[in-house]
Design a protein around this motif. Structure first.
Motif, PDB file in Angstrom:
ATOM      1  N   LEU A   1       5.092   6.646   1.963  1.00  0.00           N
ATOM      2  CA  LEU A   1       5.822   5.438   2.357  1.00  0.00           C
ATOM      3  C   LEU A   1       5.200   4.260   1.628  1.00  0.00           C
ATOM      4  CD1 LEU A   1       7.745   3.783   4.312  1.00  0.00           C
ATOM      5  CD2 LEU A   1       5.758   3.661   5.849  1.00  0.00           C
ATOM      6  N   ILE A   2       6.024   3.479   0.928  1.00  0.00           N
ATOM      7  CA  ILE A   2       5.540   2.235   0.333  1.00  0.00           C
ATOM      8  C   ILE A   2       5.742   1.152   1.387  1.00  0.00           C
ATOM      9  CG2 ILE A   2       5.626   0.716  -1.669  1.00  0.00           C
ATOM     10  CD1 ILE A   2       7.223   2.846  -3.133  1.00  0.00           C
ATOM     11  N   ASP A   3       4.685   0.424   1.719  1.00  0.00           N
ATOM     12  CA  ASP A   3       4.791  -0.451   2.886  1.00  0.00           C
ATOM     13  C   ASP A   3       3.760  -1.574   2.846  1.00  0.00           C
ATOM     14  OD1 ASP A   3       5.741  -1.373   5.318  1.00  0.00           O
ATOM     15  OD2 ASP A   3       5.134   0.382   6.471  1.00  0.00           O
ATOM     16  N   TYR A   4       3.910  -2.486   3.815  1.00  0.00           N
ATOM     17  CA  TYR A   4       2.904  -3.512   4.054  1.00  0.00           C
ATOM     18  C   TYR A   4       1.605  -2.852   4.525  1.00  0.00           C
ATOM     19  CZ  TYR A   4       6.856  -6.852   4.533  1.00  0.00           C
ATOM     20  OH  TYR A   4       7.963  -7.615   4.347  1.00  0.00           O
ATOM     21  N   GLU A   5       0.481  -3.391   4.111  1.00  0.00           N
ATOM     22  CA  GLU A   5      -0.801  -2.935   4.614  1.00  0.00           C
ATOM     23  C   GLU A   5      -0.868  -3.066   6.136  1.00  0.00           C
ATOM     24  OE1 GLU A   5      -5.364  -3.946   3.356  1.00  0.00           O
ATOM     25  OE2 GLU A   5      -4.052  -5.656   3.863  1.00  0.00           O
ATOM     26  N   SER A   6      -0.283  -4.129   6.674  1.00  0.00           N
ATOM     27  CA  SER A   6      -0.316  -4.350   8.125  1.00  0.00           C
ATOM     28  C   SER A   6       0.377  -3.230   8.878  1.00  0.00           C
ATOM     29  CB  SER A   6       0.336  -5.691   8.469  1.00  0.00           C
ATOM     30  OG  SER A   6       1.646  -5.771   7.923  1.00  0.00           O
TER      31      SER A   6
ATOM     32  N   ALA B   1      12.045  -0.092  10.052  1.00  0.00           N
ATOM     33  CA  ALA B   1      12.863   1.120  10.147  1.00  0.00           C
ATOM     34  C   ALA B   1      12.326   2.204   9.220  1.00  0.00           C
ATOM     35  CB  ALA B   1      14.315   0.794   9.805  1.00  0.00           C
ATOM     36  N   ALA B   2      11.868   1.811   8.034  1.00  0.00           N
ATOM     37  CA  ALA B   2      11.305   2.780   7.100  1.00  0.00           C
ATOM     38  C   ALA B   2      10.035   3.409   7.656  1.00  0.00           C
ATOM     39  CB  ALA B   2      11.032   2.107   5.763  1.00  0.00           C
ATOM     40  N   LEU B   3       9.206   2.589   8.301  1.00  0.00           N
ATOM     41  CA  LEU B   3       7.997   3.120   8.932  1.00  0.00           C
ATOM     42  C   LEU B   3       8.360   4.132  10.008  1.00  0.00           C
ATOM     43  CD1 LEU B   3       4.925   3.070   9.426  1.00  0.00           C
ATOM     44  CD2 LEU B   3       5.298   1.155  10.992  1.00  0.00           C
ATOM     45  N   HIS B   4       9.379   3.828  10.793  1.00  0.00           N
ATOM     46  CA  HIS B   4       9.824   4.760  11.837  1.00  0.00           C
ATOM     47  C   HIS B   4      10.300   6.080  11.223  1.00  0.00           C
ATOM     48  CE1 HIS B   4      11.428   5.950  15.746  1.00  0.00           C
ATOM     49  NE2 HIS B   4      12.547   6.305  15.131  1.00  0.00           N
ATOM     50  N   THR B   5      11.031   5.988  10.122  1.00  0.00           N
ATOM     51  CA  THR B   5      11.490   7.194   9.433  1.00  0.00           C
ATOM     52  C   THR B   5      10.301   8.044   8.984  1.00  0.00           C
ATOM     53  OG1 THR B   5      13.561   6.202   8.657  1.00  0.00           O
ATOM     54  CG2 THR B   5      12.706   8.037   7.369  1.00  0.00           C
TER      55      THR B   5
ATOM     56  N   VAL C   1       0.835  -1.199   0.000  1.00  0.00           N
ATOM     57  CA  VAL C   1       0.000   0.000   0.000  1.00  0.00           C
ATOM     58  C   VAL C   1       0.871   1.251   0.000  1.00  0.00           C
ATOM     59  CG1 VAL C   1      -1.843  -1.184   1.229  1.00  0.00           C
ATOM     60  CG2 VAL C   1      -0.166   0.156   2.526  1.00  0.00           C
ATOM     61  N   LEU C   2       0.229   2.390  -0.202  1.00  0.00           N
ATOM     62  CA  LEU C   2       0.896   3.687  -0.172  1.00  0.00           C
ATOM     63  C   LEU C   2       0.422   4.431   1.063  1.00  0.00           C
ATOM     64  CD1 LEU C   2       0.383   4.644  -3.940  1.00  0.00           C
ATOM     65  CD2 LEU C   2       2.197   3.246  -2.912  1.00  0.00           C
ATOM     66  N   VAL C   3       1.340   4.733   1.963  1.00  0.00           N
ATOM     67  CA  VAL C   3       1.008   5.441   3.197  1.00  0.00           C
ATOM     68  C   VAL C   3       1.316   6.916   3.003  1.00  0.00           C
ATOM     69  CG1 VAL C   3       1.326   5.499   5.699  1.00  0.00           C
ATOM     70  CG2 VAL C   3       1.700   3.361   4.453  1.00  0.00           C
ATOM     71  N   VAL C   4       0.341   7.773   3.325  1.00  0.00           N
ATOM     72  CA  VAL C   4       0.495   9.213   3.129  1.00  0.00           C
ATOM     73  C   VAL C   4       0.178   9.951   4.420  1.00  0.00           C
ATOM     74  CG1 VAL C   4      -0.065   9.038   0.670  1.00  0.00           C
ATOM     75  CG2 VAL C   4      -1.901   9.493   2.325  1.00  0.00           C
TER      76      VAL C   4
ATOM     77  N   GLY D   1       8.823  16.545  -6.890  1.00  0.00           N
ATOM     78  CA  GLY D   1       8.439  17.084  -5.590  1.00  0.00           C
ATOM     79  C   GLY D   1       7.789  16.105  -4.652  1.00  0.00           C
ATOM     80  N   VAL D   2       7.603  14.851  -5.075  1.00  0.00           N
ATOM     81  CA  VAL D   2       7.035  13.826  -4.200  1.00  0.00           C
ATOM     82  C   VAL D   2       8.170  13.006  -3.609  1.00  0.00           C
ATOM     83  CG1 VAL D   2       5.559  11.794  -4.040  1.00  0.00           C
ATOM     84  CG2 VAL D   2       4.876  13.714  -5.496  1.00  0.00           C
ATOM     85  N   ASP D   3       8.322  13.080  -2.295  1.00  0.00           N
ATOM     86  CA  ASP D   3       9.409  12.415  -1.572  1.00  0.00           C
ATOM     87  C   ASP D   3       8.911  11.056  -1.068  1.00  0.00           C
ATOM     88  OD1 ASP D   3      11.625  11.721  -0.105  1.00  0.00           O
ATOM     89  OD2 ASP D   3      11.427  13.325   1.379  1.00  0.00           O
ATOM     90  N   VAL D   4       9.536   9.994  -1.552  1.00  0.00           N
ATOM     91  CA  VAL D   4       9.087   8.631  -1.258  1.00  0.00           C
ATOM     92  C   VAL D   4      10.079   7.914  -0.349  1.00  0.00           C
ATOM     93  CG1 VAL D   4       8.438   6.400  -2.264  1.00  0.00           C
ATOM     94  CG2 VAL D   4       7.907   8.530  -3.485  1.00  0.00           C
ATOM     95  N   ILE D   5       9.549   7.150   0.594  1.00  0.00           N
ATOM     96  CA  ILE D   5      10.362   6.327   1.495  1.00  0.00           C
ATOM     97  C   ILE D   5      10.065   4.853   1.215  1.00  0.00           C
ATOM     98  CG2 ILE D   5      10.985   5.841   3.899  1.00  0.00           C
ATOM     99  CD1 ILE D   5      11.468   8.745   3.057  1.00  0.00           C
ATOM    100  N   THR D   6      11.102   4.058   1.041  1.00  0.00           N
ATOM    101  CA  THR D   6      10.970   2.605   0.921  1.00  0.00           C
ATOM    102  C   THR D   6      12.292   2.008   1.357  1.00  0.00           C
ATOM    103  OG1 THR D   6      10.335   0.756  -0.536  1.00  0.00           O
ATOM    104  CG2 THR D   6      11.717   2.468  -1.492  1.00  0.00           C
ATOM    105  N   PRO D   7      12.299   0.806   1.919  1.00  0.00           N
ATOM    106  CA  PRO D   7      13.573   0.224   2.378  1.00  0.00           C
ATOM    107  C   PRO D   7      14.486  -0.168   1.213  1.00  0.00           C
ATOM    108  CG  PRO D   7      11.683  -0.852   3.406  1.00  0.00           C
ATOM    109  CD  PRO D   7      11.152  -0.033   2.288  1.00  0.00           C
ATOM    110  N   ASN D   8      15.680  -0.585   1.566  1.00  0.00           N
ATOM    111  CA  ASN D   8      16.688  -1.022   0.598  1.00  0.00           C
ATOM    112  C   ASN D   8      16.399  -2.463   0.165  1.00  0.00           C
ATOM    113  OD1 ASN D   8      19.065  -1.950  -0.669  1.00  0.00           O
ATOM    114  ND2 ASN D   8      20.338  -0.541   0.515  1.00  0.00           N
TER     115      ASN D   8
END
Length: 358
Positions: free
Chosen positions: A234-239, A221-225, A144-147, A165-172
């Motif tokens: 943030l691109i992340d797990y739905e959970s 860690a990405a969620l914490h950031t 999912v996409l967290v905003v 201009g859209v700043d995206v976070i995702t892990p390595n």
């Protein structure tokens, strides 16, 4: 790549297969084998006392809270009252490599099937680890996409993530299983939109080198950031998204029209000192009680009876696809993430992003 970048540590989606919120099977038992562990993971214990069996549970970082609930509830059952757990959580690949080289593990739960395959090759997990109705999958999720609350950047889908201009976070993706799901979700979404594989890869290249500013070592860690204030999306797990909303973080999530079904494997290691107790726990987490806990913690149940109860909580995206759409994990891992030749690996290396051996 933005100057703010920093590095921390063939088919449709099985929509018809997943009636009522992505269910896999009604069975609750299966004799498994599996593994996981990491030298750089966070380790804790649920406690131990004389006369009790301690099981080493090694998992990827995201489901820590879920396992806290699962192990606690299992301790109230007749099989679980004599069992305690020593738990280790970290990035999926690092956990798998650590177990392959000797970290003790009775039960493992990883983000990716290849992290189990590594242990099969190492002789730590049996080759029939997924020979059960659930095919060895503990629970499902989707990317999912967290905003930010209110969605100030008006994000509606994947195309918005590569806008200026859209700043995206995702892990390595070299260290995080979640990151691999994320980039494959974006890549597959482009194919679903009718783009060619080359165009889909160009999309991922633009995303990673132009819009992603932070690549942490793990999804947690990405969620914490992100919840700490960095980034627009943030691109992340739905959970993870559901968990952040539940605790009151000022975020909300969007389920893209096109996204991938995340299937996370669980198994009992063939080198477990307590195989019967480990198998009993793994079987229990596939029971109504265990799958209900997974659902309450934001994970899509793989047991049909429980999935039906939570269908409204977990809507099925209209163009959901699985890893099979991209050729399966054996093909995808080699094509995209091989240490020297993977297409995503090459993009990261050319951008100066550290990549670890997989």
């Amino acid at each position: 790549m933005q100057s703010t970048r920093r590095i921390h540590d063939t088919t449709h989606a099985k929509q018809s297969l997943r009636s009522a919120g992505v269910a896999r099977g009604a069975g609750t038992r299966g004799g498994l084998s599996a593994c996981g562990g990491s030298a750089d993971s966070n380790t804790g214990s649920t406690g131990s006392s004389a006369g009790k069996t301690t099981l080493n549970l090694v998992a990827y970082s995201t489901p820590k809270k879920a396992f806290d609930k699962l192990t606690s509830a299992y301790g109230q059952t007749s099989d679980g009252k004599s069992v305690t757990f020593a738990q280790s959580f970290g990035s999926s690949g690092a956990q798998s490599r650590a177990v392959a080289t000797g970290q003790p593990a009775d039960v493992v739960n990883f983000s990716l099937e290849p992290d189990i395959t590594r242990l099969v090759k190492a002789g730590v997990v049996s080759s029939d680890w997924n020979a059960n109705p659930q095919k060895g999958i503990s629970s499902d999720s989707v990317v999912v996409l967290v905003v930010r609350k209110g969605n100030p950047k008006h994000i509606t889908g994947w195309d918005d993530l590569v806008k200026p201009g859209v700043d995206v976070i995702t892990p390595n993706p070299s260290t995080s299983g979640g990151a691999r799901w994320n980039v494959l979700a974006g890549y597959g979404a482009q194919l679903k939109e009718g783009k060619t594989p080359a165009q889909a890869l160009d999309y991922v290249k633009t995303l990673l080198t132009k819009n992603v500013s932070v690549q942490d070592s793990s999804a947690s860690a990405a969620l914490h950031t992100f919840t700490g204030g960095k980034g627009d999306v943030l691109i992340d797990y739905e959970s993870d998204a559901l968990g952040a909303e539940k605790v009151g973080d000022a975020v909300q999530h969007i389920i893209p029209k096109q996204t991938i079904l995340i299937e996370t494997p669980i198994a009992v290691t063939s080198k477990s000192a307590h195989p019967e107790q480990a198998k009993a726990f793994v079987s229990w987490q596939w029971s109504d009680a265990g799958q209900t806990i997974w659902a309450e913690q934001g994970y899509r149940p793989v047991l049909a009876s429980v999935a039906k109860k939570y269908a409204s909580k977990f809507p099925t995206p209209s163009e959901l696809f699985t890893i099979s759409y991209l050729g399966g994990w054996k093909t995808a891992a080699k094509t995209f993430f091989a240490p020297s030749t993977g297409q995503i690996t090459k993009i990261e290396q050319a951008a100066g992003v550290p990549t670890a051996s997989s």
